[in-house]
Design a protein around this motif. Sequence first.
Motif, PDB file in Angstrom:
ATOM      1  N   ALA A  12      18.559   2.439   7.799  1.00  0.00           N
ATOM      2  CA  ALA A  12      17.716   3.585   8.145  1.00  0.00           C
ATOM      3  C   ALA A  12      16.290   3.162   8.471  1.00  0.00           C
ATOM      4  N   PHE A  13      15.846   2.040   7.875  1.00  0.00           N
ATOM      5  CA  PHE A  13      14.471   1.576   8.081  1.00  0.00           C
ATOM      6  C   PHE A  13      14.381   0.374   9.016  1.00  0.00           C
ATOM      7  N   ALA A  14      15.531  -0.052   9.551  1.00  0.00           N
ATOM      8  CA  ALA A  14      15.571  -1.307  10.309  1.00  0.00           C
ATOM      9  C   ALA A  14      14.673  -1.299  11.542  1.00  0.00           C
ATOM     10  N   GLY A  15      14.487  -0.144  12.166  1.00  0.00           N
ATOM     11  CA  GLY A  15      13.705  -0.102  13.398  1.00  0.00           C
ATOM     12  C   GLY A  15      12.209  -0.011  13.187  1.00  0.00           C
ATOM     13  N   LEU A  16      11.767   0.082  11.928  1.00  0.00           N
ATOM     14  CA  LEU A  16      10.339   0.218  11.665  1.00  0.00           C
ATOM     15  C   LEU A  16       9.670  -1.146  11.642  1.00  0.00           C
ATOM     16  N   GLY A  17       8.388  -1.175  11.956  1.00  0.00           N
ATOM     17  CA  GLY A  17       7.645  -2.429  11.923  1.00  0.00           C
ATOM     18  C   GLY A  17       7.156  -2.728  10.522  1.00  0.00           C
ATOM     19  N   GLY A  18       6.447  -3.862  10.406  1.00  0.00           N
ATOM     20  CA  GLY A  18       5.803  -4.199   9.144  1.00  0.00           C
ATOM     21  C   GLY A  18       6.735  -4.608   8.029  1.00  0.00           C
ATOM     22  N   GLN A  19       7.904  -5.188   8.373  1.00  0.00           N
ATOM     23  CA  GLN A  19       8.856  -5.561   7.328  1.00  0.00           C
ATOM     24  C   GLN A  19       8.709  -7.038   6.944  1.00  0.00           C
ATOM     25  N   ARG A  20       7.492  -7.507   6.786  1.00  0.00           N
ATOM     26  CA  ARG A  20       7.271  -8.903   6.377  1.00  0.00           C
ATOM     27  C   ARG A  20       7.756  -9.085   4.949  1.00  0.00           C
ATOM     28  N   VAL A  21       8.376 -10.250   4.693  1.00  0.00           N
ATOM     29  CA  VAL A  21       9.011 -10.464   3.395  1.00  0.00           C
ATOM     30  C   VAL A  21       7.984 -10.471   2.268  1.00  0.00           C
ATOM     31  N   TRP A  22       6.849 -11.141   2.454  1.00  0.00           N
ATOM     32  CA  TRP A  22       5.844 -11.184   1.391  1.00  0.00           C
ATOM     33  C   TRP A  22       5.313  -9.781   1.080  1.00  0.00           C
ATOM     34  N   SER A  23       5.195  -8.940   2.129  1.00  0.00           N
ATOM     35  CA  SER A  23       4.714  -7.578   1.924  1.00  0.00           C
ATOM     36  C   SER A  23       5.767  -6.731   1.205  1.00  0.00           C
ATOM     37  N   LEU A  24       7.027  -6.946   1.531  1.00  0.00           N
ATOM     38  CA  LEU A  24       8.104  -6.267   0.805  1.00  0.00           C
ATOM     39  C   LEU A  24       8.049  -6.615  -0.685  1.00  0.00           C
ATOM     40  N   MET A  25       7.788  -7.886  -0.972  1.00  0.00           N
ATOM     41  CA  MET A  25       7.713  -8.312  -2.372  1.00  0.00           C
ATOM     42  C   MET A  25       6.549  -7.645  -3.097  1.00  0.00           C
ATOM     43  N   ILE A  26       5.414  -7.516  -2.416  1.00  0.00           N
ATOM     44  CA  ILE A  26       4.270  -6.832  -3.023  1.00  0.00           C
ATOM     45  C   ILE A  26       4.656  -5.400  -3.391  1.00  0.00           C
ATOM     46  N   SER A  27       5.346  -4.719  -2.469  1.00  0.00           N
ATOM     47  CA  SER A  27       5.792  -3.346  -2.744  1.00  0.00           C
ATOM     48  C   SER A  27       6.758  -3.310  -3.913  1.00  0.00           C
ATOM     49  N   LEU A  28       7.676  -4.276  -3.953  1.00  0.00           N
ATOM     50  CA  LEU A  28       8.695  -4.317  -5.008  1.00  0.00           C
ATOM     51  C   LEU A  28       8.060  -4.530  -6.378  1.00  0.00           C
ATOM     52  N   PHE A  29       7.198  -5.538  -6.487  1.00  0.00           N
ATOM     53  CA  PHE A  29       6.569  -5.824  -7.784  1.00  0.00           C
ATOM     54  C   PHE A  29       5.607  -4.711  -8.180  1.00  0.00           C
ATOM     55  N   GLY A  30       4.879  -4.164  -7.211  1.00  0.00           N
ATOM     56  CA  GLY A  30       3.964  -3.078  -7.521  1.00  0.00           C
ATOM     57  C   GLY A  30       4.680  -1.849  -8.041  1.00  0.00           C
ATOM     58  N   LEU A 181       9.250   9.375   9.477  1.00  0.00           N
ATOM     59  CA  LEU A 181       9.830  10.672   9.155  1.00  0.00           C
ATOM     60  C   LEU A 181      11.304  10.703   9.536  1.00  0.00           C
ATOM     61  N   HIS A 182      11.634  10.157  10.688  1.00  0.00           N
ATOM     62  CA  HIS A 182      13.039  10.096  11.107  1.00  0.00           C
ATOM     63  C   HIS A 182      13.854   9.267  10.120  1.00  0.00           C
ATOM     64  N   ALA A 183      13.292   8.106   9.697  1.00  0.00           N
ATOM     65  CA  ALA A 183      14.006   7.239   8.752  1.00  0.00           C
ATOM     66  C   ALA A 183      14.211   7.928   7.412  1.00  0.00           C
ATOM     67  N   LEU A 184      13.182   8.590   6.914  1.00  0.00           N
ATOM     68  CA  LEU A 184      13.289   9.272   5.624  1.00  0.00           C
ATOM     69  C   LEU A 184      14.267  10.447   5.688  1.00  0.00           C
ATOM     70  N   SER A 185      14.251  11.152   6.808  1.00  0.00           N
ATOM     71  CA  SER A 185      15.182  12.273   6.982  1.00  0.00           C
ATOM     72  C   SER A 185      16.614  11.766   7.035  1.00  0.00           C
ATOM     73  N   THR A 186      16.810  10.648   7.734  1.00  0.00           N
ATOM     74  CA  THR A 186      18.140  10.022   7.792  1.00  0.00           C
ATOM     75  C   THR A 186      18.576   9.593   6.401  1.00  0.00           C
TER      76      THR A 186
END
Length: 263
Positions: A12-30, A181-186
């Motif tokens: 559902a989120f695959a088409g969005l930008g900003g999916q850098r791995v280090w940034s994903l980790m920051i979100s996960l740990f936060g 919004l499209h991704a979240l609705s999906t």
Amino acid sequence: MLSEQPAPLVAAFAGLGGQRVWSLMISLFGDLAQGNGDAIDGPVLSTIMAALDVRPEASRVALHRLRNDGWLQSRKVGRISQHSLTAQGRAESAAASPRIYAAPPDLSEPWQMVMTEENGREIDATLRAEGFIPVMPRVYVGRSESTAPKGSLPLRGETPPDWLRRAVEPTALEPEYDALLHALSTLRGTLACDSHMNALEIAVLRCLIVHNWRRLALKHPALPGGLIRSDWSGYQCHLLVDQLLNRHPRPALQDLAAASAAG
């Protein structure tokens, strides 16, 4: 153990930008391990990152970068590595959390307009630091409780015209908010209200939601509720983020470890 459920969540989120791995980790740990002493076991982190479609080598590179940047620290406990936020990482995560996890604003929230005598970097920086948003030269808007600088003219906001509501929106982010919004609705449509998800699956879900919301919401000032259009995609995203995160509460770290061990 993870079922096949995370696959459509990630898609559902695959088409969005900003999916850098280090940034994903920051979100996960936060989201999962912001408290002092909180740590995520290596096998748990590996399972979650794999579910997020991140290759092991990419996870290792991201961990190395975040340790070098002073965000994460790692230690061995027996044969298992444990990873946690540093004091710097906790402080920066805590500073961003009120914005990320805030409830959607009340659209009847009072607001104010402030007029300044002159333009200038110093007065502009002062107003922005208080959360004011520039709408035209020498004119700013903000929450009613924000402090206007000395010498300026604060005016109580009334029902705003549509052009003013649109003027405060971050128009450069409109396509990205529409896509989110499209991704979240999906995602909401994919998740049945009574669907069972284990701790690891909820961690994956929350990481996707928090990460994609965080990277947009932190790029612009919070809009006063009284100036928000109810159909603005940023506000609609906020409603869905709040709904989904409340529906799927943050799992306990011990539950994550237990679910990982069960696999």
